[in-house]
Write an enzyme that holds these catalytic residues in place. Structure first.
Site, mmCIF file in Angstrom:
data_model
loop_
_atom_site.group_PDB
_atom_site.id
_atom_site.type_symbol
_atom_site.label_atom_id
_atom_site.label_comp_id
_atom_site.label_asym_id
_atom_site.label_seq_id
_atom_site.Cartn_x
_atom_site.Cartn_y
_atom_site.Cartn_z
ATOM 1 N N PHE A 1 0.824 -1.222 0.000
ATOM 2 C CA PHE A 1 0.000 0.000 0.000
ATOM 3 C C PHE A 1 0.852 1.263 0.000
ATOM 4 O O PHE A 1 0.530 2.238 0.681
ATOM 5 C CB PHE A 1 -0.970 -0.008 1.201
ATOM 6 C CG PHE A 1 -1.755 -1.283 1.307
ATOM 7 C CD1 PHE A 1 -2.633 -1.645 0.292
ATOM 8 C CD2 PHE A 1 -1.588 -2.151 2.366
ATOM 9 C CE1 PHE A 1 -3.347 -2.841 0.368
ATOM 10 C CE2 PHE A 1 -2.282 -3.345 2.450
ATOM 11 C CZ PHE A 1 -3.162 -3.686 1.442
ATOM 12 N N ARG A 2 1.953 1.206 -0.752
ATOM 13 C CA ARG A 2 2.849 2.365 -0.870
ATOM 14 C C ARG A 2 3.511 2.772 0.452
ATOM 15 O O ARG A 2 4.034 3.876 0.567
ATOM 16 C CB ARG A 2 2.114 3.576 -1.458
ATOM 17 C CG ARG A 2 1.489 3.315 -2.810
ATOM 18 C CD ARG A 2 2.472 3.691 -3.921
ATOM 19 N NE ARG A 2 2.255 2.890 -5.127
ATOM 20 C CZ ARG A 2 1.328 3.129 -6.049
ATOM 21 N NH1 ARG A 2 0.552 4.152 -5.936
ATOM 22 N NH2 ARG A 2 1.226 2.370 -7.112
ATOM 23 N N LEU A 3 3.470 1.916 1.450
ATOM 24 C CA LEU A 3 4.145 2.242 2.719
ATOM 25 C C LEU A 3 5.574 1.713 2.623
ATOM 26 O O LEU A 3 5.962 0.764 3.306
ATOM 27 C CB LEU A 3 3.378 1.647 3.907
ATOM 28 C CG LEU A 3 1.959 2.200 4.059
ATOM 29 C CD1 LEU A 3 1.258 1.587 5.267
ATOM 30 C CD2 LEU A 3 1.989 3.729 4.194
ATOM 31 N N HIS A 4 6.316 2.321 1.714
ATOM 32 C CA HIS A 4 7.667 1.861 1.430
ATOM 33 C C HIS A 4 8.596 2.175 2.600
ATOM 34 O O HIS A 4 8.354 3.099 3.364
ATOM 35 C CB HIS A 4 8.192 2.541 0.172
ATOM 36 C CG HIS A 4 7.227 2.511 -0.960
ATOM 37 N ND1 HIS A 4 6.694 1.330 -1.441
ATOM 38 C CD2 HIS A 4 6.676 3.508 -1.692
ATOM 39 C CE1 HIS A 4 5.858 1.612 -2.428
ATOM 40 N NE2 HIS A 4 5.826 2.918 -2.599
#
Ligand SMILES: Cc1cc2nc3c(=O)[nH]c(=O)nc-3n(C[C@H](O)[C@H](O)[C@H](O)COP(=O)(O)O)c2cc1C
Length: 193
Positions: A171-174
């Site tokens: 979820f783009r929580l890189h």
């Protein structure tokens, strides 16, 4: 952990991935800047990495080498899609020693050695015929002889002042971990993605 050690461990992992999934982990973007501040970027190949930094080889009359001569600062960026990783490196640039450049040049295929003499990298080439003619002339010149390293061809080492490891998260929580050199030590901070 030391970020260069960390890079080397990940690089070994990237080299073990099959070539269909990760074609060439040594390929890296190299950004330089012109005297009036305009950036430029191109791919070069990583030919060595140790605690001193990241080494690539090039024609010293090329645009990149001229820009580095005027402003010896560079940024590198690796993208290893199969590992969902990006690694960014920034730092000052120094020349590798003649002995180091000679040893690497000697390890190259003869055709590549000839190409290093024949190519006026980054200058205007009127036709491919002109390049083939120059290759033939160099071949004749060094017929039955080893090809020495051209004086206009050598390596440059990017001495990292920062190294950032980016790893894709759900979820783009890189995950971003940025090391900055502080004298002999490194400080590590996490950054928002
Ligand atoms: C996969 C790949 C690897 C390359 N490796 C190098 C390299 O190691 N050294 C180099 O000088 N150019 C290399 N090149 C060519 C550069 O990207 C660039 O076209 C050339 O060096 C001229 O750049 P410049 O005019 O900005 O100096 C490579 C290109 C590709 C696509």
């Amino acid at each position: 952990m030391d970020p260069i050690e960390e890079f080397r461990a990940l690089f070994a992992l990237a080299q073990a991935v099959d070539r269909a999934r990760l074609p060439d982990p040594t390929a890296m973007s190299l950004a330089t800047v012109s005297p009036d501040g305009a950036p430029s970027v191109r791919i070069v190949l990583l030919k060595g990495v140790d605690e001193r930094g990241f080494v690539f080889y090039t024609n010293l009359n090329s645009r990149k080498a001229r820009e580095l001569a005027a402003t010896p600062l560079a940024a590198l960026c690796f993208y290893w899609a199969a590992l969902e990783m990006q690694i960014r490196v920034e730092g000052a640039v120094e020349a590798v020693s003649d002995a180091e450049a000679d040893a690497y040049f000697a390890s190259r295929a003869r055709e590549s050695q000839i190409g290093a003499w024949a190519s006026l990298q980054s200058e205007e080439l009127v036709s491919m015929e002109e390049l083939r003619r120059r290759v033939a002339e160099v071949e004749e010149c060094f017929a039955n002889k080893p090809v020495p390293r051209p004086p206009h061809w050598s390596g440059r080492r990017v001495k990292p002042s920062s190294i950032e490891f980016w790893r894709a998260g759900e979820f783009r929580l890189h995950e971003r971990r940025r090391y900055e050199r502080d004298g002999e030590h490194w400080t590590l901070r996490r950054l928002f993605p």
